[in-house]
Write a protein that holds these residues in place. Sequence first.
Motif, PDB file in Angstrom:
ATOM      1  N   GLY A 133     -11.945  -6.788   9.949  1.00  0.00           N
ATOM      2  CA  GLY A 133     -13.478  -6.774  10.156  1.00  0.00           C
ATOM      3  C   GLY A 133     -13.767  -7.918  11.340  1.00  0.00           C
ATOM      4  N   GLN A 138      -8.926  -6.472   5.247  1.00  0.00           N
ATOM      5  CA  GLN A 138     -10.275  -6.141   5.498  1.00  0.00           C
ATOM      6  C   GLN A 138     -11.102  -7.146   6.205  1.00  0.00           C
ATOM      7  OE1 GLN A 138     -11.651  -3.246   5.856  1.00  0.00           O
ATOM      8  NE2 GLN A 138     -11.418  -1.903   3.959  1.00  0.00           N
ATOM      9  N   PHE A 182     -17.755   6.064   2.499  1.00  0.00           N
ATOM     10  CA  PHE A 182     -18.794   5.126   3.267  1.00  0.00           C
ATOM     11  C   PHE A 182     -19.521   4.545   2.378  1.00  0.00           C
ATOM     12  CE2 PHE A 182     -20.325   9.424   2.048  1.00  0.00           C
ATOM     13  CZ  PHE A 182     -21.484   9.232   1.112  1.00  0.00           C
ATOM     14  N   ALA A 183     -20.524   3.601   3.155  1.00  0.00           N
ATOM     15  CA  ALA A 183     -21.393   2.967   2.274  1.00  0.00           C
ATOM     16  C   ALA A 183     -20.586   1.847   1.398  1.00  0.00           C
ATOM     17  CB  ALA A 183     -22.367   3.737   1.621  1.00  0.00           C
ATOM     18  N   ARG A 204     -19.887   1.602  10.029  1.00  0.00           N
ATOM     19  CA  ARG A 204     -19.392   0.400   9.435  1.00  0.00           C
ATOM     20  C   ARG A 204     -20.726  -0.562   9.603  1.00  0.00           C
ATOM     21  NH1 ARG A 204     -13.918  -3.111  10.194  1.00  0.00           N
ATOM     22  NH2 ARG A 204     -13.826  -3.668   7.995  1.00  0.00           N
ATOM     23  N   GLY A 205     -21.257  -0.706   8.447  1.00  0.00           N
ATOM     24  CA  GLY A 205     -22.406  -1.747   8.273  1.00  0.00           C
ATOM     25  C   GLY A 205     -23.629  -1.003   8.530  1.00  0.00           C
ATOM     26  N   THR A 243     -17.483  -6.922   6.950  1.00  0.00           N
ATOM     27  CA  THR A 243     -16.701  -7.774   7.644  1.00  0.00           C
ATOM     28  C   THR A 243     -16.858  -7.855   8.953  1.00  0.00           C
ATOM     29  OG1 THR A 243     -14.737  -6.091   7.264  1.00  0.00           O
ATOM     30  CG2 THR A 243     -14.904  -7.692   5.529  1.00  0.00           C
ATOM     31  N   ALA A 244     -17.510  -6.927   9.572  1.00  0.00           N
ATOM     32  CA  ALA A 244     -17.775  -7.066  11.062  1.00  0.00           C
ATOM     33  C   ALA A 244     -19.027  -7.770  10.950  1.00  0.00           C
ATOM     34  CB  ALA A 244     -17.721  -5.790  11.590  1.00  0.00           C
ATOM     35  N   LYS A 249     -16.679  -5.640  -5.795  1.00  0.00           N
ATOM     36  CA  LYS A 249     -17.750  -5.202  -5.474  1.00  0.00           C
ATOM     37  C   LYS A 249     -17.082  -4.389  -3.861  1.00  0.00           C
ATOM     38  CE  LYS A 249     -20.513  -9.289  -6.656  1.00  0.00           C
ATOM     39  NZ  LYS A 249     -21.395 -10.084  -6.135  1.00  0.00           N
ATOM     40  N   ARG A 259       0.856  -1.148  -0.008  1.00  0.00           N
ATOM     41  CA  ARG A 259      -0.173   0.052  -0.119  1.00  0.00           C
ATOM     42  C   ARG A 259       0.837   1.225  -0.028  1.00  0.00           C
ATOM     43  NH1 ARG A 259      -4.082   0.259   4.314  1.00  0.00           N
ATOM     44  NH2 ARG A 259      -4.332  -1.851   4.373  1.00  0.00           N
ATOM     45  N   GLN A 303      -7.995   2.218   4.841  1.00  0.00           N
ATOM     46  CA  GLN A 303      -8.229   1.082   4.043  1.00  0.00           C
ATOM     47  C   GLN A 303      -7.745   0.881   2.819  1.00  0.00           C
ATOM     48  OE1 GLN A 303      -9.708   3.657   3.465  1.00  0.00           O
ATOM     49  NE2 GLN A 303     -11.299   3.907   2.137  1.00  0.00           N
ATOM     50  N   HIS A 340     -32.563  -4.244   3.100  1.00  0.00           N
ATOM     51  CA  HIS A 340     -31.619  -5.255   3.217  1.00  0.00           C
ATOM     52  C   HIS A 340     -32.410  -6.685   3.809  1.00  0.00           C
ATOM     53  CE1 HIS A 340     -27.820  -7.547   4.442  1.00  0.00           C
ATOM     54  NE2 HIS A 340     -28.426  -7.659   5.647  1.00  0.00           N
ATOM     55  N   GLY A 387     -15.772  -3.309   2.365  1.00  0.00           N
ATOM     56  CA  GLY A 387     -15.152  -2.349   3.397  1.00  0.00           C
ATOM     57  C   GLY A 387     -16.124  -2.591   4.628  1.00  0.00           C
ATOM     58  N   GLU A 388     -17.391  -2.689   4.726  1.00  0.00           N
ATOM     59  CA  GLU A 388     -18.119  -2.494   5.790  1.00  0.00           C
ATOM     60  C   GLU A 388     -18.454  -3.886   6.412  1.00  0.00           C
ATOM     61  OE1 GLU A 388     -21.294   0.836   6.006  1.00  0.00           O
ATOM     62  OE2 GLU A 388     -20.903   0.161   3.922  1.00  0.00           O
ATOM     63  N   TYR A 444     -23.952  -7.950   1.437  1.00  0.00           N
ATOM     64  CA  TYR A 444     -24.078  -6.525   1.823  1.00  0.00           C
ATOM     65  C   TYR A 444     -23.878  -5.826   0.366  1.00  0.00           C
ATOM     66  CZ  TYR A 444     -23.022  -2.432   4.382  1.00  0.00           C
ATOM     67  OH  TYR A 444     -23.074  -1.457   5.251  1.00  0.00           O
ATOM     68  N   LYS A 496     -32.165   1.869   4.258  1.00  0.00           N
ATOM     69  CA  LYS A 496     -31.115   1.016   3.864  1.00  0.00           C
ATOM     70  C   LYS A 496     -31.463  -0.550   4.556  1.00  0.00           C
ATOM     71  CE  LYS A 496     -26.092   0.152   3.550  1.00  0.00           C
ATOM     72  NZ  LYS A 496     -24.731   0.436   3.844  1.00  0.00           N
ATOM     73  N   GLN A 518     -14.392  12.000   6.737  1.00  0.00           N
ATOM     74  CA  GLN A 518     -14.621  10.912   5.691  1.00  0.00           C
ATOM     75  C   GLN A 518     -14.955  11.309   4.261  1.00  0.00           C
ATOM     76  OE1 GLN A 518     -16.121   7.853   9.233  1.00  0.00           O
ATOM     77  NE2 GLN A 518     -16.257   6.897   7.000  1.00  0.00           N
TER      78      GLN A 518
END
Lengths: 448, 335
Positions: B230, B226, B86-87, A368-369, B294-295, B288, A20, B48, A340, B291-292, B14, A336, A225
Amino acid sequence: MSAPTTEAGGFDVVGKPVQRLDAMGHVTGRTQYFEDYNPAGMLHLKMHRSERHHANLVEVDTSEAEKVKGVVKVLTYKDVPKNWYTILTLINVGYPEEVVLAEKKVLWMGEPIVAVVATSERAALEGAAAVKVTYEDLEPIFDVEEAIKPDAFPLKPHGTNYFEYEGHHCRRVRLGDVEQGFAEADHIFEFKYQSRPIEQAPTETTGCIVEPQHNGRLKIYSDTQACFFTLDNTALILDVPFGKLQVVGGTVGGGFGGKVDVTVEPISCIAAMQTGKPVKYVYDRYEEMQISSPRAAERIYIKDGVMNDGRIIARQCTLYADAGAYSRHSPYAATKAAAHMPGPYTIPNVHIDSWCVYTNRTPSSAMRGFGVTIGDFALETQMDRIARELDMDPLALRLINAYRDGDMKAHHKVAEGTALIEVIQKAADLVGHELPGELRALSSREGR
Amino acid sequence: MAILRGRGYAAVNYPTGMNLGGDPTQALVHATTTGNFVVSLSSVDLGQGLKTVAAQVAAETLGLPYENIIVDTADTDTGPHCMGTFASRGTHRVGNAVIMAAQEAREAMLEAAAEELEVDAADLETDGTGFIKLKGSEEKKIHVVDLALAAHFKLGRTIAGRGIFLKERSYPEPETGKMDPDSAQAHACTVAEVTVDDETGVVEVLHMYNVYEVGRAINPAMARQQIEGGAWMGVSHALYETTEPYYPVREHGPRDFEEYLMPGPADNAQMTSEIIEFPAANGPYGAKGIGEMTANAPIPAIANAIYDACGVRLTEMPFTPESILRGLDELRARA
């Protein structure tokens, strides 16, 4: 669009584990973050915050704060050009319902009331502590299902303790007839799930340094962000043309969604404009944990109608996201979340009500998520419970209900690029979990 | 009293991209006279690896070495618009915008090379080491540094490109929720193996098996980071974290990392991770966003593993030793 080739392999750089670009800087401590900038004459901003969960402000006395040695400016709501705002109005969701600094009322413990700007961090903290606020306490609401009762006290001027979606009190998704599905099912499984707020816990806390430029513009060094999202929202609050601002950032010590609200930049800009000096406002760890918006607590009810062979023929989900006092990004997440559900499964009858509810706690927002993480906890725990109740292999239950290419999702979009079956089959291989031949032969590419 | 062992499963999907769309990102690519190509963005790298992904995608599309790419982000005066990080949108949106910009820059590069080499641009190719060469010939070629100098000082040509990706806004139908919220779905299945100490209620996550379908892993090492980072966050969410331990009661919120507990490296599970690639038609080289997500699967996988180990069904997060001991007491009372 855009993929010149999608065959596996044949690439020179894509698909290679190149190092990276920022790795050496990070591991040798040489990466520059916004706080590494230290302009001459920089002032520090600290906030006096609400000590009550829900109260009217009877009096806000800043006279003692102004006397603190080193304090150069004390800011109240009167100093904020457009004090009422909502960050999502940038994408046409909602209307101004949050205040930069409290006016007549506070809706959560920690809500900002008075900003104190001083020549040192210590003087700013002393000044903020010297502000005296007289409160008239109001009954707080902490429970989402209490908040939405018809007789609940409305927290905000517009009168409902939930976000309205085109005339509905929640985001709805409807497919088939869920009641008929329940009537035809061999089994009904109905369970409740609950989470608590969670902190994004970045190494670097939220903050910014605003520096007035010689040409009249403001340069904002920030760990946001989203540079332009912060710029645009800040300009709206300042009531200045977008072109008057510049945001510089892009190297951030962890975000996880905690840095997409716009909480530090606008008031710092006002302080910089009023003093003509660079101003720094950065959260301490307490503020990052209890003031900065966390992941919402969610309450989720799932009711399933299931056949003896494991096919789920009806699923009803009711989701309550605890947005805290203000919207921030929560109305977006409730939609969202609705999209889902009911998870990566093909179920012919689905009924989703996804609520964004206001309570007297720290506003929650992105993490996140967003809108999905807690839903997945509920969905996949529910799947395990159904498998146990039916004495079925938990992977078999998932495989026979798994969505496939061409299936209609609950939000009326045809599924494509599905691969739930394949990840389950691969995971079974990894742990030596045997699957019968007919499940081993399933493919996401073959219609049901 | 015993250490009980259990295994739990969870499978999830996701969405890639900002819910309901309407989220554009632009990229600009230009060659300097050094032969380096600058990718200008306003996108944010949170750690990331977005800058690295942008550089890889640019290098691949231009047909040049990774080392020739400079990523310049994020200054709103010099970089074009990006909605933000984000997202799970960064790799998808930024990647697509960079491909479009790099394609235009590549065309300009090949046209300049064609003029300099006095051949047809359609007969040129890049060799991935920095040369633009006539197909089938080893002699007729020019290095990108020489080309960049010639384009500027001799040919009067720019080598640059513009790119944008926009998924148009979708408005949900209010009655049915009919909508087009995302650009793709990534997939995961997690298997968690845990032990539960039935005397202390302490859960240890021994091993997590993570299988992810990500479209395309632009950088497999970072994709794996990731996934495993995550999963670690998932362990933390499942067993440790909350800012309001007695929710909805507001008191006793932790104020710092002394009070807000998270698992350190020694508390983390052994990880086995696998990546499956089914390229997405609309993704950059098929990628695809992961990022998000994985938790997510680790949390129910751990909940289900705890049930498998000791019979306690946990429906409230986090799964504290107290909640497990109370569950065990309830089971004993019922028995």
